[in-house]
Design an enzyme around this catalytic site. Structure first.
Site, PDB file in Angstrom:
ATOM      1  CE  LYS A 235      52.605  55.880  25.117  1.00 30.82           C
ATOM      2  NZ  LYS A 235      52.466  56.886  26.205  1.00 30.82           N
ATOM      3  CB  SER A 314      45.124  58.197  25.350  1.00 37.53           C
ATOM      4  OG  SER A 314      44.762  59.542  25.581  1.00 37.53           O
ATOM      5  CB  SER A 340      50.237  58.887  29.127  1.00 35.00           C
ATOM      6  OG  SER A 340      49.828  59.969  28.322  1.00 35.00           O
TER       7      SER A 340
END
Ligand code: NAG
Ligand code: NAG
Ligand code: NAG
Ligand code: NAG
Ligand code: NAG
Ligand code: NAG
Ligand code: NAG
Length: 658
Positions: A235, A314, A340
């Site tokens: 990420k 998300s 998340s």
């Protein structure tokens, strides 16, 4: 015309000096057998072309159009390498690797290099003409460990390579894939100084990002490198040496230079032998954003499940989507502050965890709220996930026995499926059937509990509020006061200094939250920590106790994570708000416990996009006492071995239609 000529002369005069600084080789993209490959700019070995005229051999065989010869490096300890050894190699490589293909043995002048490691001085390659022709092999070279061989400047692991017959340089082969689901920000390859750079290649004809992956055959797992050759993505809130960290914001990406060190959490994964293939998209500054209208700076990744037009949740959206969409990717890491990891795991139907707080270092990772931030990993296979978890969360103790106490909440904190059941109730049945199988496996029965009433009966005497009131603002207070002071304010100041006092663009979701944070009194943060701690201590005392010598956690607390409900990405969801409220998803956030998401089924729905019945993931969350993460990982591996849970597929269906 005359001017062009003058320029040409001037350039030619400076040629010898300037050539090196003007031209930088960035590698080559080519197609082999119709598949796209990347040849990196830096070779990994070399054949001595003075001692061995490679080019002459190529010319004898009709020359080359690509400039490269495909080579398969095949290790062998046998004195003789024949048809059956070749056939066995082809079979094994086809199963193991997606980069090597039979095209490396077919077509234009392909070579095999037998890396002979035996002790005899006269090994031989005895492929029949039939076998050679079948594969179009022009030449079999042999290693130099005996007097008649062809030397390489440094030994190569097995697998596919490309040889430049002019220079003798040998290059690794990267297969290129199209990021059709737009999960990645970019693909990465190692640079020449211990960091990474952005891959310069493009799948010919592709309209989205291209991801490059090296052959799996180059790597052999060992106890020191248990994940060698498996691939992962990160990420884009984790720093990686040589790359920028963008956190989902274009201005932030452009403002700060490439990072000079790799976050220790990422380094730990690299140390396992995992191969980093790219950075995935984060919703902005890891705040909650719903596809598509909240995603202003980046376009939201496409969740592959169902009709392909569902929100991927998300903020670790790109990581969850990439693992759900791409068979060539094994893992992706994300972060979880308030859901998340678990949200994207539920929406995309993959395994994904929020670990116990403090499980890995979060140095060189963008903060949302340090008291709540954690680092998790997505996977499609529970066994592989377990190996990765044991490696990453090295400071926790491993367990092989499991608790016999299953807790299932019945109040409104328990479930989205109780408050918003899908039309046909399939998800409710899926949860019940699964929990029955889990009861059989653990030889126990579930205990239903009402957290709301348990709290009222057992809460500390100096607190009077119900849970829903004490914890209503705790989460938004912590994330907004922390992120404004740790990130937003320095970012705004740095941006203003670089842009004559201007403000950077910030998406509506983080900006709404920051605005709330700026409105709070200075005392709010400490008050929120007191409330969080009150809940954590209560949960560890009254709900799930730790410290069991055999099973770490005395119980396992389950709750529905996703139940196959639709969130269409073409629906406008209204302006983003502040995430008030308490729900089961907040339990692990405040209690610092692991919360691990396991796909257990699918629920049908009638898609307004396709006009057909499609299927979305049904997933269950497993919560144990703080620090008991590895017990849960081992439980999932055991459940997969017992057939109670299964690896998930990529694409529209989580369980491949079965
Ligand atoms: C030689 O290579 C083969 C094939 O990779 C391997 O199985 C064998 O262990 C190697 N032998 C030695 C002595 O390294
Ligand atoms: C885990 O243990 C390693 C090795 O002892 C240590 O370097 C590291 O700081 C520890 N990490 C955390 C998050 O406590
Ligand atoms: C849980 O307990 C609360 C408080 O006692 C009560 O209002 C609620 O109805 C209970 N929920 C269920 C599903 O029993
Ligand atoms: C309640 O009392 C405990 C123990 O004295 C203390 O740690 C905690 O902060 C108190 N909680 C509140 C909300 O005052
Ligand atoms: C939570 O806080 C918000 C904002 O202060 C408020 O609007 C809402 O009513 C509160 N909810 C509960 C259950 O206290
Ligand atoms: C803390 O809990 C008290 C009630 O116990 C509540 O009034 C207050 O709003 C809470 N504050 C935060 C920031 O969590
Ligand atoms: C889909 O629509 C059909 C026809 O209206 C209906 O019978 C069926 O129950 C629906 N399926 C789901 C999963 O909603």
């Amino acid at each position: 015309m005359g001017r062009v000529r003058l320029l040409f002369v001037a350039a030619a005069v400076g040629c010898a000096v300037a050539a090196q600084t003007v031209f930088q080789h960035t590698g080559t993209t080519l197609l082999l057998g119709g598949l796209p490959y990347f040849v990196p700019p830096t070779p990994v070995s070399q054949i001595d072309v003075l001692a061995y005229d490679v080019l002459a051999l190529v010319d004898q065989n009709g020359g080359l159009s690509s400039g490269f010869v495909p080579i398969s490096v095949i290790p062998s300890g046998n004195t003789e390498f024949g048809d059956s050894a070749l056939a066995a190699t082809v079979q094994a490589w086809k199963e193991k690797d997606d980069v090597w293909s039979e095209a490396f043995l077919k077509g234009e002048c392909p070579w095999i290099y037998i890396a002979y490691n035996g002790s005899q001085d006269s090994p031989s390659v005895s492929l029949t003409d039939e076998s050679k022709e079948g594969y179009g092999i022009q030449l079999a070279l042999r290693a130099a460990s005996y007097s008649g061989g062809v030397d390489l400047s440094s030994p190569l692991p097995s697998g596919p390579y490309f040889l430049d017959p002019l220079s003798g340089n040998v290059f690794e082969a990267y297969r290129l894939y199209d990021d059709e689901n737009q999960a990645f920000l970019y693909s990465t390859i190692p640079d020449d100084s211990g960091g990474y750079e952005v891959l310069s290649a493009k799948v010919p004809g592709a309209a989205t990002e291209t991801i490059g992956v090296p052959s799996r055959l180059y790597f052999t797992p060992t106890p020191e490198h248990p994940l060698a050759g498996m691939r992962f993505a990160v990420k884009d809130i984790y720093d990686v040496q040589g790359l920028r960290t963008g956190c989902g914001n274009r201005a932030y990406w452009a403002l700060y230079p490439p990072r000079t060190q790799t976050a220790p959490a990422v380094q730990r994964l690299l140390d396992s032998g995992l191969v980093l293939v790219g950075k995935t998209k984060s919703s902005q500054f890891a705040n909650g954003e719903v596809a598509t209208d909240d995603w202003v700076d980046l376009h939201a990744p496409y969740n592959p499940r169902g009709d392909g037009y569902q929100d991927g949740s998300s903020s670790s959206t790109g990581s969850g989507t990439a693992v759900a969409a791409y068979p060539w990717l094994d893992f992706a890491i994300g972060s979880d502050t308030g859901g998340s990891m678990r949200g994207p795991a539920g929406a995309n139907g993959v395994f994904g965890n929020r670990p116990s707080h403090g499980a890995v270092s979060l140095d060189d990772v963008m903060p949302l709220s340090p008291a709540l931030d954690t680092a998790g990993i997505f996977a499609r296979d529970a066994r592989a996930w377990t190996v990765a978890g044991h490696w990453w969360y090295q400071n926790f103790t491993a367990y092989s026995q499991f608790p016999q106490n299953i807790l299932f909440p019945v109040d409104s904190f328990g479930s989205s499926y109780l408050t918003h059941p899908p039309a046909d109730g399939t998800a409710a049945a899926t949860f019940n059937n699964f929990i029955q199988k889990l009861e059989d496996f653990l030889r126990t029965t579930r205990t239903e509990m009402n957290l709301t009433s348990l709290w009222l009966e057992t809460k500390p005497s100096n607190v009077s509020s119900p849970l829903s009131e004490m914890l209503n603002t705790t989460y938004p207070v912590l994330i907004t006061t922390d992120q404004t002071s740790l990130l937003a304010e320095p970012f705004f100041a740095d941006y203003a200094a670089a842009h004559e006092g201007r403000k950077p663009f910030v998406d509506p979701a983080p900006l709404t939250r920051w605005t709330y944070g700026w409105s709070l009194p200075a005392s709010a943060h400490d008050e929120a920590i007191v409330n969080k701690t009150t809940f954590m201590d209560w949960f560890a005392r009254e709900v799930v106790r730790g410290g069991d010598p055999n099973t770490c956690s005395e119980g396992i607390f389950l709750y529905p994570q996703s139940s196959g409900r639709t969130t269409y990405r073409n629906a406008y969801s209204g302006p983003p708000g502040t995430p008030f409220g308490f729900s089961s998803g907040r339990i692990a956030v405040f209690a610092e416990t692991p919360d691990m998401v396991v796909p257990i089924g699918e629920a049908p729905y009638n898609s307004t996009i396709t006009g057909k019945t499609e299927y979305l993931p049904v997933t269950l969350s497993f919560v144990a006492a703080k620090g008991c993460d590895l017990m849960l990982f081992s439980l999932f591996a055991a459940l997969q071995d017992a057939g109670v849970i299964s690896p998930v597929s990529t694409g529209s269906r989580v369980f491949g239609g079965s």
